[in-house]
Design a protein around this motif. Structure first.
Motif, mmCIF file in Angstrom:
data_model
loop_
_atom_site.group_PDB
_atom_site.id
_atom_site.type_symbol
_atom_site.label_atom_id
_atom_site.label_comp_id
_atom_site.label_asym_id
_atom_site.label_seq_id
_atom_site.Cartn_x
_atom_site.Cartn_y
_atom_site.Cartn_z
ATOM 1 N N LEU A 42 -14.150 8.534 1.789
ATOM 2 C CA LEU A 42 -14.644 7.157 1.714
ATOM 3 C C LEU A 42 -15.347 6.902 0.385
ATOM 4 C CD1 LEU A 42 -15.037 4.459 3.203
ATOM 5 C CD2 LEU A 42 -17.198 5.359 4.100
ATOM 6 N N ALA A 43 -16.158 7.858 -0.073
ATOM 7 C CA ALA A 43 -16.864 7.701 -1.344
ATOM 8 C C ALA A 43 -15.885 7.579 -2.501
ATOM 9 C CB ALA A 43 -17.807 8.884 -1.570
ATOM 10 N N CYS A 44 -14.828 8.389 -2.480
ATOM 11 C CA CYS A 44 -13.820 8.314 -3.537
ATOM 12 C C CYS A 44 -13.073 6.985 -3.499
ATOM 13 C CB CYS A 44 -12.829 9.468 -3.392
ATOM 14 S SG CYS A 44 -13.509 11.099 -3.772
ATOM 15 N N GLY A 45 -12.704 6.543 -2.297
ATOM 16 C CA GLY A 45 -11.999 5.278 -2.160
ATOM 17 C C GLY A 45 -12.831 4.090 -2.600
ATOM 18 N N LEU A 46 -14.099 4.073 -2.199
ATOM 19 C CA LEU A 46 -14.984 2.965 -2.583
ATOM 20 C C LEU A 46 -15.273 2.972 -4.080
ATOM 21 C CD1 LEU A 46 -17.552 2.947 0.388
ATOM 22 C CD2 LEU A 46 -15.719 1.303 -0.063
ATOM 23 N N SER A 47 -15.430 4.162 -4.654
ATOM 24 C CA SER A 47 -15.670 4.265 -6.097
ATOM 25 C C SER A 47 -14.477 3.716 -6.867
ATOM 26 C CB SER A 47 -15.931 5.724 -6.494
ATOM 27 O OG SER A 47 -17.133 6.200 -5.927
ATOM 28 N N ASP A 48 -13.281 4.110 -6.451
ATOM 29 C CA ASP A 48 -12.075 3.593 -7.097
ATOM 30 C C ASP A 48 -11.979 2.079 -6.954
ATOM 31 O OD1 ASP A 48 -11.200 5.963 -8.092
ATOM 32 O OD2 ASP A 48 -9.248 5.919 -7.098
ATOM 33 N N THR A 49 -12.354 1.580 -5.787
ATOM 34 C CA THR A 49 -12.306 0.132 -5.562
ATOM 35 C C THR A 49 -13.186 -0.602 -6.561
ATOM 36 O OG1 THR A 49 -11.866 0.394 -3.186
ATOM 37 C CG2 THR A 49 -12.771 -1.719 -3.909
ATOM 38 N N LEU A 50 -14.421 -0.126 -6.728
ATOM 39 C CA LEU A 50 -15.348 -0.754 -7.675
ATOM 40 C C LEU A 50 -14.790 -0.723 -9.092
ATOM 41 C CD1 LEU A 50 -18.779 0.614 -6.385
ATOM 42 C CD2 LEU A 50 -17.922 -1.730 -6.203
ATOM 43 N N LEU A 51 -14.229 0.426 -9.488
ATOM 44 C CA LEU A 51 -13.725 0.569 -10.848
ATOM 45 C C LEU A 51 -12.473 -0.275 -11.082
ATOM 46 C CD1 LEU A 51 -14.277 4.407 -11.230
ATOM 47 C CD2 LEU A 51 -15.430 2.610 -12.523
ATOM 48 N N ILE A 52 -11.591 -0.332 -10.088
ATOM 49 C CA ILE A 52 -10.373 -1.148 -10.226
ATOM 50 C C ILE A 52 -10.724 -2.627 -10.342
ATOM 51 C CG2 ILE A 52 -8.291 -1.930 -9.031
ATOM 52 C CD1 ILE A 52 -8.124 0.935 -7.828
ATOM 53 N N VAL A 53 -11.615 -3.090 -9.477
ATOM 54 C CA VAL A 53 -12.041 -4.495 -9.531
ATOM 55 C C VAL A 53 -12.705 -4.791 -10.868
ATOM 56 C CG1 VAL A 53 -13.625 -6.193 -8.540
ATOM 57 C CG2 VAL A 53 -12.265 -4.733 -7.034
ATOM 58 N N LEU A 54 -13.544 -3.859 -11.330
ATOM 59 C CA LEU A 54 -14.205 -4.021 -12.623
ATOM 60 C C LEU A 54 -13.183 -4.139 -13.746
ATOM 61 C CD1 LEU A 54 -16.999 -4.042 -14.047
ATOM 62 C CD2 LEU A 54 -16.735 -1.565 -14.323
ATOM 63 N N GLY A 55 -12.150 -3.292 -13.685
ATOM 64 C CA GLY A 55 -11.130 -3.322 -14.723
ATOM 65 C C GLY A 55 -10.334 -4.610 -14.719
ATOM 66 N N VAL A 56 -9.956 -5.069 -13.552
ATOM 67 C CA VAL A 56 -9.157 -6.299 -13.447
ATOM 68 C C VAL A 56 -9.969 -7.502 -13.929
ATOM 69 C CG1 VAL A 56 -8.054 -7.889 -11.836
ATOM 70 C CG2 VAL A 56 -7.694 -5.416 -11.594
ATOM 71 N N ILE A 57 -11.252 -7.492 -13.630
ATOM 72 C CA ILE A 57 -12.085 -8.650 -13.961
ATOM 73 C C ILE A 57 -12.509 -8.676 -15.428
ATOM 74 C CG2 ILE A 57 -14.325 -9.751 -13.539
ATOM 75 C CD1 ILE A 57 -14.078 -8.901 -10.636
ATOM 76 N N SER A 58 -12.935 -7.505 -15.967
ATOM 77 C CA SER A 58 -13.617 -7.583 -17.264
ATOM 78 C C SER A 58 -13.477 -6.358 -18.157
ATOM 79 C CB SER A 58 -15.107 -7.840 -17.025
ATOM 80 O OG SER A 58 -15.652 -6.806 -16.222
ATOM 81 N N PHE A 59 -12.331 -5.687 -18.166
ATOM 82 C CA PHE A 59 -12.253 -4.469 -18.970
ATOM 83 C C PHE A 59 -12.338 -4.750 -20.471
ATOM 84 C CE2 PHE A 59 -7.885 -5.653 -19.524
ATOM 85 C CZ PHE A 59 -7.460 -5.008 -20.666
ATOM 86 N N ARG A 60 -11.819 -5.863 -20.932
ATOM 87 C CA ARG A 60 -11.860 -6.178 -22.366
ATOM 88 C C ARG A 60 -13.299 -6.396 -22.835
ATOM 89 N NH1 ARG A 60 -7.372 -9.696 -21.256
ATOM 90 N NH2 ARG A 60 -5.408 -8.848 -22.018
ATOM 91 N N GLN A 61 -14.054 -7.125 -22.026
ATOM 92 C CA GLN A 61 -15.434 -7.414 -22.397
ATOM 93 C C GLN A 61 -16.287 -6.146 -22.425
ATOM 94 O OE1 GLN A 61 -13.528 -8.981 -20.312
ATOM 95 N NE2 GLN A 61 -13.914 -11.190 -20.179
ATOM 96 N N ILE A 62 -16.033 -5.237 -21.502
ATOM 97 C CA ILE A 62 -16.808 -3.998 -21.439
ATOM 98 C C ILE A 62 -16.590 -3.158 -22.693
ATOM 99 C CG2 ILE A 62 -17.064 -1.803 -20.216
ATOM 100 C CD1 ILE A 62 -16.360 -3.314 -17.655
ATOM 101 N N ALA A 63 -15.347 -2.997 -23.117
ATOM 102 C CA ALA A 63 -15.032 -2.195 -24.298
ATOM 103 C C ALA A 63 -15.670 -2.777 -25.558
ATOM 104 C CB ALA A 63 -13.523 -2.094 -24.472
#
Length: 202
Positions: A42-63
């Protein structure tokens, strides 16, 4: 249209996550030990979920905003993997005693969860796969990002729970101490190979 994009996200997520890595090796090990399996998956799945959503929403801005993040994550992750690999190798060869699941020293829930999260969040390759690669691919589907993200998230949960609970089928093999020594040694060298790649910047 939405379903086909969901399947695309699912297949892309699986193709990225199936590769052997520190996180997957840890999930497999916990599954073989039958120790805190649900929480780890569950921890791995939820962590991936947060990172995937983060990437889809704002990966360009983060870099653009955090140019220092890459070297910090790279060297910090490498240091952690070197230490964790050494611990596994020591565990494998410290004695001639049995390392079968029933006799292996159990880890506390807090210690297990902390290790799982560290292996996830201190690994720069996780950010490359989820935030950067999946974030980039999602831009090909304007207006359908939710379908793509849902597919990728589904892939993570399917894979981790299948790996954690599927390890049960291998448990009879690991009743032998020699099998556990081989597994711990392979995990150690896997960690060190990943650390080496991080230090080389590959």
């Amino acid at each position: 249209m939405g379903f086909s994009i969901y399947v695309t996200g699912l297949m892309m997520g699986l193709s990225l996550i199936v590769a052997i890595g520190a996180q997957n090796a840890f999930v497999l090990r916990q599954g073989l030990r039958n120790e805190h399996v649900f929480a780890v998956c569950l921890a791995c799945g939820l962590s991936d979920t947060l990172l995937i959503v983060l990437g889809v929403i704002s990966f360009r801005q983060i870099a653009a905003l955090l140019p220092w993040l890459d070297p910090v994550m790279r060297y910090g992750g490498a240091a952690f993997l070197i230490w964790y690999g050494a611990r596994n190798l020591y565990s494998a060869w410290r004695s001639s005693g049995a390392l079968a699941a029933a006799e292996a020293r159990s880890s506390s829930f807090r210690q297990t969860l902390a290790t799982c999260l560290a292996l996830t969040w201190l690994n720069p390759h996780v950010y490359l796969d989820t935030v950067v690669l999946l974030g980039t691919i999602s831009t090909r589907f304007p207006g359908q990002e939710v379908s793509f993200t849902t597919g990728a998230v589904t892939a993570s949960f399917l894979f981790f729970f299948a790996l954690g609970y599927g390890a049960t089928w291998l448990r009879p093999v690991f009743l032998k101490p020699s099998a556990w020594r081989v597994l711990e040694t392979l995990i150690a060298f896997t960690m060190w190979m990943i650390a080496s790649k991080l230090l080389r910047g590959t």
